[in-house]
Motif scaffolding. Structure first.
Motif, PDB file in Angstrom:
ATOM      1  N   ALA A   1       0.830  -1.214   0.000  1.00 38.11           N
ATOM      2  CA  ALA A   1       0.000   0.000   0.000  1.00 38.11           C
ATOM      3  C   ALA A   1       0.863   1.261   0.000  1.00 38.11           C
ATOM      4  N   GLY A   2       1.873   1.295   0.869  1.00 40.78           N
ATOM      5  CA  GLY A   2       2.741   2.460   0.928  1.00 40.78           C
ATOM      6  C   GLY A   2       3.565   2.639  -0.329  1.00 40.78           C
ATOM      7  N   ASP A   3       3.946   1.528  -0.959  1.00 42.48           N
ATOM      8  CA  ASP A   3       4.730   1.594  -2.192  1.00 42.48           C
ATOM      9  C   ASP A   3       3.889   2.140  -3.345  1.00 42.48           C
ATOM     10  N   SER A   4       2.643   1.694  -3.434  1.00 41.53           N
ATOM     11  CA  SER A   4       1.772   2.202  -4.495  1.00 41.53           C
ATOM     12  C   SER A   4       1.484   3.684  -4.274  1.00 41.53           C
ATOM     13  N   PHE A   5       1.283   4.071  -3.010  1.00 42.15           N
ATOM     14  CA  PHE A   5       1.102   5.499  -2.711  1.00 42.15           C
ATOM     15  C   PHE A   5       2.318   6.287  -3.184  1.00 42.15           C
ATOM     16  N   ALA A   6       3.508   5.790  -2.863  1.00 42.81           N
ATOM     17  CA  ALA A   6       4.740   6.486  -3.256  1.00 42.81           C
ATOM     18  C   ALA A   6       4.810   6.656  -4.767  1.00 42.81           C
ATOM     19  N   ALA A   7       4.447   5.620  -5.505  1.00 42.81           N
ATOM     20  CA  ALA A   7       4.490   5.694  -6.969  1.00 42.81           C
ATOM     21  C   ALA A   7       3.555   6.774  -7.493  1.00 42.81           C
ATOM     22  N   GLY A   8       2.323   6.778  -7.000  1.00 43.84           N
ATOM     23  CA  GLY A   8       1.373   7.793  -7.434  1.00 43.84           C
ATOM     24  C   GLY A   8       1.828   9.195  -7.075  1.00 43.84           C
ATOM     25  N   PHE A   9       2.342   9.334  -5.850  1.00 45.21           N
ATOM     26  CA  PHE A   9       2.811  10.650  -5.384  1.00 45.21           C
ATOM     27  C   PHE A   9       3.982  11.137  -6.229  1.00 45.21           C
ATOM     28  N   ILE A  10       4.993  10.287  -6.415  1.00 46.44           N
ATOM     29  CA  ILE A  10       6.202  10.697  -7.134  1.00 46.44           C
ATOM     30  C   ILE A  10       5.882  11.092  -8.569  1.00 46.44           C
TER      31      ILE A  10
ATOM     32  N   GLY B   1      -1.495   9.638  -4.977  1.00 48.98           N
ATOM     33  CA  GLY B   1      -0.979   8.551  -4.142  1.00 48.98           C
ATOM     34  C   GLY B   1      -2.094   7.754  -3.507  1.00 48.98           C
ATOM     35  N   CYS B   2      -3.090   8.449  -2.951  1.00 51.50           N
ATOM     36  CA  CYS B   2      -4.213   7.760  -2.305  1.00 51.50           C
ATOM     37  C   CYS B   2      -5.028   6.959  -3.315  1.00 51.50           C
ATOM     38  N   GLU B   3      -5.186   7.475  -4.512  1.00 48.95           N
ATOM     39  CA  GLU B   3      -5.947   6.755  -5.536  1.00 48.95           C
ATOM     40  C   GLU B   3      -5.254   5.453  -5.925  1.00 48.95           C
ATOM     41  N   LEU B   4      -3.937   5.499  -6.096  1.00 44.94           N
ATOM     42  CA  LEU B   4      -3.214   4.288  -6.475  1.00 44.94           C
ATOM     43  C   LEU B   4      -3.196   3.289  -5.319  1.00 44.94           C
ATOM     44  N   ALA B   5      -3.053   3.791  -4.089  1.00 53.25           N
ATOM     45  CA  ALA B   5      -3.054   2.911  -2.917  1.00 53.25           C
ATOM     46  C   ALA B   5      -4.395   2.200  -2.761  1.00 53.25           C
ATOM     47  N   ALA B   6      -5.487   2.883  -3.088  1.00 55.53           N
ATOM     48  CA  ALA B   6      -6.809   2.253  -2.996  1.00 55.53           C
ATOM     49  C   ALA B   6      -6.918   1.069  -3.937  1.00 55.53           C
ATOM     50  N   GLY B   7      -6.307   1.180  -5.102  1.00 57.34           N
ATOM     51  CA  GLY B   7      -6.297   0.054  -6.026  1.00 57.34           C
ATOM     52  C   GLY B   7      -5.441  -1.084  -5.526  1.00 57.34           C
ATOM     53  N   CYS B   8      -4.329  -0.748  -4.852  1.00 61.63           N
ATOM     54  CA  CYS B   8      -3.416  -1.778  -4.354  1.00 61.63           C
ATOM     55  C   CYS B   8      -4.048  -2.620  -3.255  1.00 61.63           C
TER      56      CYS B   8
END
Length: 301
Positions: A255-264, A280-287
């Motif tokens: 979850a934190g890694d997907s957030f990081a990807a979206g944020f970066i 970041g939150c949108e990508l983490a929700a998918g993860c």
């Protein structure tokens, strides 16, 4: 022009055991029914994988062994579109982590670093064309990989490329001193950490105080708060919070890694903190809605 992100750090094979009982009801020394799956993992590998679900391009710098796990990890990177060079180290095992996911979706990890310990400065590719670098804390917290990663950071900074750093887990950070951590943080442009890590590093449950403390070292600090979303602050500005995206949580691995990807991907493109936190939150929700720490090959998530 899409943002080009270099990810440096750990690549693992995740062996995920999902159980339907609370941890205290595990039959230690006997059998507990579970559902087992294997997925690519490792923080740097996960961030690189999730970046393929953004507008960014991504390259991974890490190592795997010349074993079936390594072959599977490379095949997954190729299928996802992650660029890589010289990943395989002959005669070495790939990194593997056993991930126990309990009935609440919380995960507990048992890692074996394997070939991840063998990073060298020569593994760093030509930096021309990269607009951002992500470094996993696991790479710096690994004493065998640390000298090479610090040398890479020196070269990246001399080229003026912003570094995004996730210090990894509290358990791993306990192996080094606060002084060492502070020295590393001062090398980074953006810190990405979760609330548990911020409390450990600052000794404060007051999130605003934690942000201000960490801003003494880095220009931007982002604290991931799970179901509470995320908060960030840049030096000289007020903090910005965004809510989490409502979803059905299946597995919090990655979850934190997907957030990081979206944020970066978002922040490197426009330097808009609100937009980056939302991405970041949108990508983490998918993860968290799928099993495993990476997106599925051949699907939108």
């Amino acid at each position: 022009m899409p943002v080009n992100v270099l990810c440096i750090g750990d690549v693992m094979l995740d062996v995920i055991a999902r159980i339907d009982v609370a941890p205290q009801k595990i039959n230690y020394g006997s059998d507990t029914a579970s559902r087992i799956s294997t997925n690519g993992g490792g923080a740097a590998g996960n961030v690189a994988a999730w970046l393929t679900r953004t507008s960014a391009r991504t390259t991974i710098v890490s190592h795997v062994g010349d074993d079936p796990a390594g072959a599977a990890l490379i095949a997954e990177f190729d299928s996802l579109g992650v660029t890589h060079e010289n990943l395989v180290i002959a005669g070495q095992p790939s990194g593997v982590v056993v991930v126990l996911v309990d009935s609440s979706g919380e995960r507990t990890m048992f890692p074996d670093k394997g070939a991840n310990s063998l990073l060298e400065i020569s593994d760093l590719p030509d930096l021309a064309g990269f607009q951002a670098v992500y470094i996993s804390g696991y790479a710096l917290l690994n004493p065998l990989a640390r000298p090479a990663v610090l040398a890479m950071i020196e070269k990246i900074k001399s080229d003026g490329i912003p570094i995004y750093f996730d210090p990894a887990s509290v358990g791993a950070m306990k192996e080094v001193t606060d002084k060492e951590l502070h020295q590393w943080f001062a090398l980074m442009n953006v810190l990405l950490l979760n609330e548990e890590e911020s409390i450990y590093l600052t000794g404060s449950v007051d999130i605003e105080r934690a942000l201000d403390y960490l801003l003494e070292f880095s220009e931007v600090v982002v604290i991931k708060r799970g179901s509470l979303g995320a908060i960030a602050k840049a030096r000289g500005y007020d903090s910005i919070s965004v809510a989490a995206i409502a979803t059905s949580v299946v597995d919090t691995t990655g979850a934190g890694d997907s957030f990081a990807a979206g944020f970066i991907a978002a922040y490197a493109a426009k330097h808009d903190l609100t937009a980056a936190l939302t991405a970041g939150c949108e990508l983490a929700a998918g993860c968290v809605a799928i099993v495993g720490g990476r997106p599925r090959v051949g699907t939108a998530i």
